[in-house]
Design an enzyme around this catalytic site. Structure first.
Site, short mmCIF file in Angstrom:
data_model
loop_
_atom_site.label_atom_id
_atom_site.label_comp_id
_atom_site.label_asym_id
_atom_site.label_seq_id
_atom_site.Cartn_x
_atom_site.Cartn_y
_atom_site.Cartn_z
N SER A 174 0.94 -1.30 0.15
CA SER A 174 -0.26 -0.08 -0.04
C SER A 174 0.87 1.18 0.06
CB SER A 174 -1.04 -0.13 1.12
OG SER A 174 -1.88 0.86 1.18
N HIS A 177 -2.57 -1.02 -3.28
CA HIS A 177 -4.02 -0.19 -3.11
C HIS A 177 -3.60 1.18 -4.07
CE1 HIS A 177 -4.32 -1.90 1.09
NE2 HIS A 177 -4.57 -2.70 0.21
N ASP A 192 -4.23 -5.10 5.78
CA ASP A 192 -4.59 -5.99 4.61
C ASP A 192 -3.53 -6.91 4.03
OD1 ASP A 192 -5.97 -6.93 2.46
OD2 ASP A 192 -5.44 -5.24 1.03
#
Length: 378
Positions: free
Chosen positions: A202, A229, A322
């Protein structure tokens, strides 16, 4: 202590709204504003903010040039605002290359219609990247062309997107680096017949992925899937960028794509990517119940189901957790999970979640991950 923020934008409306949104958080203090890149440099030197929010298109000096100067003269975490276009994606990726930590789409409609959502996201980003501040004291970036006071220039320096005449598969260009962190303590990996390498990341991921993937040879023997992301408008430009820089091939994944050695497929923004047992990619609409689109857990989970113990999963820098639950499924099937070490992360969130859940088979510094992937697979 409040996070000190410098807001930089040539739009008076946007400066005011961003300042108002941030100031509504008692743990954030807007210490100044600037209307162009040159003012941003002067204010950064004078005010020493913890975080700078930066627009790209500004008079006198654009945002990317300002970021380069700031990283050289007073390294500070920068949050870029970007338009949701292919050109906006290209510019944002150049800014991340120059040293910016993260970005947010510049969406005036969202500010008007969803002020609470915008406030939550913006304040969360500011708090998150402010915690990366300690890593910026060691930042090493190329020296800007102008000194000591940056001269206005009409456009940003050429980016690593390159021209159309560039070689189709050049030798990999080094990503901008911070001073090397102490190497993590995990031993070098043992070779295994992996059928898939899956990498999730991310915040800080675009530069981290560039650093890792440029170390892989064109003959890399395993397929690769990448989950970053990123908004829908950005992933195609990011895949194109990586494809130009790497010796392996990189493309934005499409429904029905087949995994093959030496090809990295990047999950498209705004959607979910799954892998089936035949090695085919399935692209599904983004589920509004999930915070992330694409979601690392979704792809990792499908890989665990399809490839049992033959997956090498790597979790790089990023906010949140995540990838943890997907990694848990991979570990249950006998696959291998690595995490990036804290010292080399921009944000030690996702890798920390892996380590704290005792799911990491190894923890490596960013500079070592690419070569260790090669050692494990080639």
């Amino acid at each position: 202590m409040a996070v000190k923020v410098l807001v930089v934008d040539d739009s008076g409306f946007f400066r005011r709204r961003v300042s108002e949104i941030l100031s509504a958080d008692p743990s954030i203090q807007v210490v100044g504003t600037a209307t162009n890149g040159k003012e941003a440099i002067d204010q950064a030197l004078a005010l020493k903010p913890d975080v700078i929010t930066m627009d790209y298109e500004m008079p006198m000096m654009d945002g990317i040039t300002a970021v380069r100067h700031i990283m050289q003269r007073c390294p500070t975490p920068v949050l870029m605002f970007s338009s949701l276009t292919h050109e906006g994606a290209r510019v944002t990726l150049d800014a991340l290359d120059a040293g910016a930590v993260d970005f947010l789409p510049k969406n005036f409609e969202d500010i008007s219609r969803n002020p609470e959502k915008v406030k939550q996201l913006l304040c969360e980003k500011v708090h998150s990247i402010s915690r990366s501040n300690r890593r910026f004291s060691a930042y090493s970036a190329p020296a800007p062309a102008a000194a000591p006071t940056p001269a206005p220039i009409p456009a940003a320096a050429p980016s690593s997107f390159g021209s159309h005449s560039a070689p189709a598969r050049p030798a990999p260009a080094p990503a901008p680096t911070r001073a090397p962190a102490a190497s993590a303590s995990s031993p070098a990996p043992k070779r295994k017949n992996y059928k898939l390498v899956a990498i999730g990341t991310s915040t800080g991921g675009p530069v981290a992925l560039q650093r890792v993937l440029t170390q892989l040879p064109a003959s890399f023997p395993a397929p690769i899937v990448l989950i970053q992301h990123m908004p829908a408008a950005f992933t195609k430009a990011f895949a194109e960028r990586l494809d130009k820089l790497c010796r392996i091939s990189v493309k934005e994944a499409e429904d029905g794509d087949i995994l093959r050695p030496g090809l990295a497929l990047l999950a498209p923004g705004g959607k979910q990517m799954m892998i089936d047992g035949r090695g085919a990619v399935k692209i599904l609409p983004g589920d509004e119940r999930l915070n992330y689109k694409p979601c690392v857990d979704i792809t990792f989970g499908s890989a665990a189901k399809s490839y049992s113990d033959k997956v090498l999963a790597v979790v790089l820098t990023g906010m949140g957790a995540d990838g943890r639950e997907g990694a848990r499924l991979l570990k249950q099937g006998g696959s291998t999970v690595w995490a990036q070490d804290e010292a080399s992360c921009v944000i030690y969130g996702m890798p920390m979640a892996i380590v704290k859940a005792d799911l990491a088979d190894a923890v490596y510094s960013l500079d070592d991950i690419g070569k260790h992937i090669v050692e494990a697979c080639v």
